[in-house]
Design a protein around this motif. Structure first.
Motif, PDB file in Angstrom:
ATOM      1  N   PHE A 195      21.459 -16.121 -48.524  1.00 61.21           N
ATOM      2  CA  PHE A 195      21.730 -16.795 -49.318  1.00 61.21           C
ATOM      3  C   PHE A 195      22.594 -17.771 -48.912  1.00 61.21           C
ATOM      4  O   PHE A 195      23.042 -17.609 -47.511  1.00 61.21           O
ATOM      5  CB  PHE A 195      22.994 -16.024 -50.130  1.00 61.21           C
ATOM      6  N   THR A 196      22.770 -19.140 -49.363  1.00 60.66           N
ATOM      7  CA  THR A 196      23.269 -20.200 -48.643  1.00 60.66           C
ATOM      8  C   THR A 196      24.703 -19.858 -48.771  1.00 60.66           C
ATOM      9  O   THR A 196      25.568 -19.394 -49.568  1.00 60.66           O
ATOM     10  CB  THR A 196      23.022 -21.508 -49.204  1.00 60.66           C
ATOM     11  N   GLY A 197      25.656 -20.085 -47.723  1.00 60.94           N
ATOM     12  CA  GLY A 197      27.240 -20.133 -47.505  1.00 60.94           C
ATOM     13  C   GLY A 197      27.580 -21.275 -46.832  1.00 60.94           C
ATOM     14  O   GLY A 197      26.992 -22.604 -46.983  1.00 60.94           O
ATOM     15  N   SER A 198      28.479 -21.110 -45.786  1.00 58.16           N
ATOM     16  CA  SER A 198      28.982 -22.291 -45.118  1.00 58.16           C
ATOM     17  C   SER A 198      28.131 -22.526 -43.793  1.00 58.16           C
ATOM     18  O   SER A 198      28.497 -23.671 -43.344  1.00 58.16           O
ATOM     19  CB  SER A 198      30.424 -21.939 -44.594  1.00 58.16           C
ATOM     20  N   SER A 199      27.064 -21.798 -43.722  1.00 56.02           N
ATOM     21  CA  SER A 199      26.242 -22.011 -42.367  1.00 56.02           C
ATOM     22  C   SER A 199      25.317 -23.384 -42.854  1.00 56.02           C
ATOM     23  O   SER A 199      24.906 -23.586 -43.729  1.00 56.02           O
ATOM     24  CB  SER A 199      25.382 -20.962 -42.136  1.00 56.02           C
ATOM     25  N   ASN A 200      24.866 -23.936 -41.388  1.00 62.40           N
ATOM     26  CA  ASN A 200      23.760 -24.983 -41.818  1.00 62.40           C
ATOM     27  C   ASN A 200      22.462 -24.550 -41.420  1.00 62.40           C
ATOM     28  O   ASN A 200      21.313 -25.031 -41.467  1.00 62.40           O
ATOM     29  CB  ASN A 200      24.047 -26.020 -40.532  1.00 62.40           C
ATOM     30  N   TYR A 201      22.449 -22.833 -41.142  1.00 65.84           N
ATOM     31  CA  TYR A 201      21.081 -22.355 -41.222  1.00 65.84           C
ATOM     32  C   TYR A 201      20.271 -22.906 -39.822  1.00 65.84           C
ATOM     33  O   TYR A 201      19.212 -23.168 -40.292  1.00 65.84           O
ATOM     34  CB  TYR A 201      20.540 -22.054 -42.303  1.00 65.84           C
ATOM     35  N   ARG A 202      20.927 -23.237 -38.669  1.00 73.53           N
ATOM     36  CA  ARG A 202      20.034 -23.694 -37.745  1.00 73.53           C
ATOM     37  C   ARG A 202      19.310 -22.737 -36.997  1.00 73.53           C
ATOM     38  O   ARG A 202      19.460 -21.610 -36.855  1.00 73.53           O
ATOM     39  CB  ARG A 202      21.048 -24.259 -36.660  1.00 73.53           C
ATOM     40  N   SER A 203      17.966 -23.162 -36.774  1.00 71.83           N
ATOM     41  CA  SER A 203      17.032 -22.431 -36.284  1.00 71.83           C
ATOM     42  C   SER A 203      17.150 -22.495 -34.707  1.00 71.83           C
ATOM     43  O   SER A 203      17.897 -23.274 -34.197  1.00 71.83           O
ATOM     44  CB  SER A 203      15.662 -22.915 -36.447  1.00 71.83           C
ATOM     45  N   TYR A 204      16.820 -21.289 -33.621  1.00 69.28           N
ATOM     46  CA  TYR A 204      17.175 -21.253 -32.578  1.00 69.28           C
ATOM     47  C   TYR A 204      16.346 -20.326 -31.575  1.00 69.28           C
ATOM     48  O   TYR A 204      15.378 -19.652 -32.374  1.00 69.28           O
ATOM     49  CB  TYR A 204      18.713 -20.803 -32.148  1.00 69.28           C
ATOM     50  N   ASN A 205      16.329 -20.459 -30.528  1.00 68.01           N
ATOM     51  CA  ASN A 205      15.480 -19.565 -29.522  1.00 68.01           C
ATOM     52  C   ASN A 205      16.455 -18.216 -29.113  1.00 68.01           C
ATOM     53  O   ASN A 205      17.601 -18.619 -28.516  1.00 68.01           O
ATOM     54  CB  ASN A 205      14.867 -20.513 -28.244  1.00 68.01           C
ATOM     55  N   ASP A 206      16.034 -17.324 -29.285  1.00 68.70           N
ATOM     56  CA  ASP A 206      16.508 -16.178 -28.430  1.00 68.70           C
ATOM     57  C   ASP A 206      15.638 -15.341 -27.819  1.00 68.70           C
ATOM     58  O   ASP A 206      14.597 -14.755 -28.395  1.00 68.70           O
ATOM     59  CB  ASP A 206      17.136 -15.248 -29.934  1.00 68.70           C
ATOM     60  N   SER A 207      15.838 -15.388 -26.418  1.00 67.00           N
ATOM     61  CA  SER A 207      14.832 -14.308 -25.644  1.00 67.00           C
ATOM     62  C   SER A 207      13.393 -14.896 -25.748  1.00 67.00           C
ATOM     63  O   SER A 207      12.738 -13.887 -25.316  1.00 67.00           O
ATOM     64  CB  SER A 207      15.244 -13.054 -25.831  1.00 67.00           C
ATOM     65  N   GLY A 208      13.210 -16.080 -25.992  1.00 66.80           N
ATOM     66  CA  GLY A 208      11.663 -16.541 -26.057  1.00 66.80           C
ATOM     67  C   GLY A 208      11.332 -16.359 -27.529  1.00 66.80           C
ATOM     68  O   GLY A 208      10.178 -16.930 -27.586  1.00 66.80           O
ATOM     69  N   VAL A 209      11.738 -15.962 -28.388  1.00 74.16           N
ATOM     70  CA  VAL A 209      11.448 -16.113 -29.767  1.00 74.16           C
ATOM     71  C   VAL A 209      12.135 -17.068 -30.518  1.00 74.16           C
ATOM     72  O   VAL A 209      13.379 -17.002 -30.484  1.00 74.16           O
ATOM     73  CB  VAL A 209      11.422 -14.454 -30.426  1.00 74.16           C
ATOM     74  N   TYR A 210      11.602 -17.980 -31.356  1.00 75.10           N
ATOM     75  CA  TYR A 210      12.173 -18.827 -31.966  1.00 75.10           C
ATOM     76  C   TYR A 210      12.460 -18.276 -33.435  1.00 75.10           C
ATOM     77  O   TYR A 210      11.398 -18.015 -33.943  1.00 75.10           O
ATOM     78  CB  TYR A 210      11.406 -20.119 -31.983  1.00 75.10           C
ATOM     79  N   ILE A 211      13.721 -18.143 -33.558  1.00 78.58           N
ATOM     80  CA  ILE A 211      14.187 -17.746 -34.984  1.00 78.58           C
ATOM     81  C   ILE A 211      14.371 -18.915 -35.851  1.00 78.58           C
ATOM     82  O   ILE A 211      15.052 -19.615 -35.692  1.00 78.58           O
ATOM     83  CB  ILE A 211      15.506 -16.822 -34.738  1.00 78.58           C
ATOM     84  N   ILE A 212      13.533 -18.837 -37.218  1.00 78.83           N
ATOM     85  CA  ILE A 212      13.820 -19.794 -37.931  1.00 78.83           C
ATOM     86  C   ILE A 212      14.685 -19.312 -39.256  1.00 78.83           C
ATOM     87  O   ILE A 212      14.344 -18.315 -39.849  1.00 78.83           O
ATOM     88  CB  ILE A 212      12.372 -20.263 -38.620  1.00 78.83           C
ATOM     89  N   GLU A 213      15.559 -20.178 -39.698  1.00 78.38           N
ATOM     90  CA  GLU A 213      16.541 -19.523 -40.690  1.00 78.38           C
ATOM     91  C   GLU A 213      16.608 -20.599 -41.895  1.00 78.38           C
ATOM     92  O   GLU A 213      16.389 -21.683 -41.660  1.00 78.38           O
ATOM     93  CB  GLU A 213      17.955 -19.681 -40.126  1.00 78.38           C
ATOM     94  N   VAL A 214      16.508 -19.974 -43.004  1.00 78.06           N
ATOM     95  CA  VAL A 214      16.540 -20.538 -44.216  1.00 78.06           C
ATOM     96  C   VAL A 214      17.546 -20.004 -45.226  1.00 78.06           C
ATOM     97  O   VAL A 214      17.322 -18.873 -45.293  1.00 78.06           O
ATOM     98  CB  VAL A 214      15.158 -20.427 -44.858  1.00 78.06           C
ATOM     99  N   GLY A 215      18.321 -20.722 -45.806  1.00 76.39           N
ATOM    100  CA  GLY A 215      19.021 -20.206 -47.096  1.00 76.39           C
ATOM    101  C   GLY A 215      18.647 -20.852 -48.283  1.00 76.39           C
ATOM    102  O   GLY A 215      18.091 -21.995 -48.316  1.00 76.39           O
ATOM    103  N   PHE A 216      19.028 -20.083 -49.600  1.00 74.30           N
ATOM    104  CA  PHE A 216      18.413 -20.751 -50.783  1.00 74.30           C
ATOM    105  C   PHE A 216      19.769 -21.033 -51.598  1.00 74.30           C
ATOM    106  O   PHE A 216      20.704 -20.207 -51.418  1.00 74.30           O
ATOM    107  CB  PHE A 216      17.300 -19.933 -51.369  1.00 74.30           C
ATOM    108  N   ILE A 217      19.698 -21.938 -52.282  1.00 77.72           N
ATOM    109  CA  ILE A 217      20.661 -22.272 -53.425  1.00 77.72           C
ATOM    110  C   ILE A 217      20.348 -22.005 -54.695  1.00 77.72           C
ATOM    111  O   ILE A 217      19.468 -22.719 -55.027  1.00 77.72           O
ATOM    112  CB  ILE A 217      21.328 -23.876 -52.939  1.00 77.72           C
ATOM    113  N   ASP A 218      20.810 -21.190 -55.376  1.00 78.56           N
ATOM    114  CA  ASP A 218      20.374 -21.065 -56.656  1.00 78.56           C
ATOM    115  C   ASP A 218      21.367 -22.158 -57.739  1.00 78.56           C
ATOM    116  O   ASP A 218      22.616 -22.133 -57.920  1.00 78.56           O
ATOM    117  CB  ASP A 218      20.878 -19.649 -57.235  1.00 78.56           C
TER     118      ASP A 218
END
Length: 252
Positions: free
Chosen positions: A70-93
């Motif tokens: 769910f969307t909140g105050s975050s910008n949902y930035r994607s990032y690399n963690d230990s060689g795996v790229y984590i893609i973040e998405v939040g939805f706005i109802d």
């Protein structure tokens, strides 16, 4: 006995059809990642939930993974963690802020969504600081990031699943509707049902924090609301991040 056999046969056909459909698709639906928040911000390199998602991706030989919120105050930035790229998405109802607790769930609305999927145009999406107006635009962004970071094969998908109030066994938590929408759009409504139910069970068999989270969920929720799970909680009352958090109490 006859009707029992017929019912079992139908269920077997549904399960088989769903398995074949999803196994040949671009998204690998895993399920719920967590039950309650263990640290704030929600996801960042080294966060327990992030490390767990990295583990799931590595087990599948995947260079990327997608987590939805769910969307909140975050910008949902994607990032690399230990060689795996984590893609973040939040939805706005656009028809509301989502349920804050179980007493505010719109069950009729949830039933309609479960039967017919998410109506076109109802959701907007946030990822990497940008709001996408349509599902197709959001998924184009996700696929572009995955391609840029060397993704081969299906992209593992989880919903974050954290619950700020109420019992996390009953409430499915952060990102659940978007997970269902992605499955519906990618595979159709029947596989979406099957893999959403499967995804609800996923953390009970795979999350190593399961017992800790479920036994201590009320304490962890209280700590989160007091800012005690913030990364810099010792000076949290003076931080800009804390003020943003306090101004978004009704959001994830």
């Amino acid at each position: 006995m006859k009707w029992l056999l017929i019912t079992l046969g139908i269920l077997a056909l549904i399960a088989g059809y769903s398995y074949v459909t999803v196994s040949n698709g671009p998204i690998e639906p895993l399920g719920r990642l967590s039950f309650v928040k263990l640290a704030n911000p929600d996801m960042y390199p080294g966060h327990p939930d992030s490390e767990l998602l990295v583990k799931y991706a590595e087990e599948r030989g995947s260079k990327c993974a997608l987590v939805v919120h769910f969307t909140g105050s975050s910008n949902y930035r994607s990032y690399n963690d230990s060689g795996v790229y984590i893609i973040e998405v939040g939805f706005i109802d656009t028809q509301g802020n989502g349920s804050i607790n179980m007493s505010q769930v719109n069950y009729l609305d949830s039933f309609k969504v479960a039967l017919f999927g998410i109506p076109d145009g109802r959701y907007k999406y946030m990822s990497d600081g940008h709001v996408y107006d349509t599902y197709d635009e959001m998924m184009a962004h996700v696929n572009e990031l995955a391609q840029e970071h060397g993704q081969e094969g299906p992209l593992p998908l989880v919903w974050h699943g954290t619950v700020r109030q109420d019992n996390p066994i009953l409430a499915q938590g952060c990102g659940f509707p978007l997970y269902f929408q992605i499955l519906t759009q990618t595979y159709g409504i029947i596989p979406a049902y099957v893999y959403t139910i499967k995804g609800m069970l996923f953390p009970y068999f795979n999350n190593p924090y399961r017992d800790f989270e479920l036994k201590n969920y009320a304490t962890l929720q209280s700590y989160y609301d007091q800012g005690l799970l913030n990364e810099n909680y010792k000076t949290v009352n003076d931080s800009y991040q804390y003020n943003i958090y306090k101004n978004n109490q009704n959001y994830d």
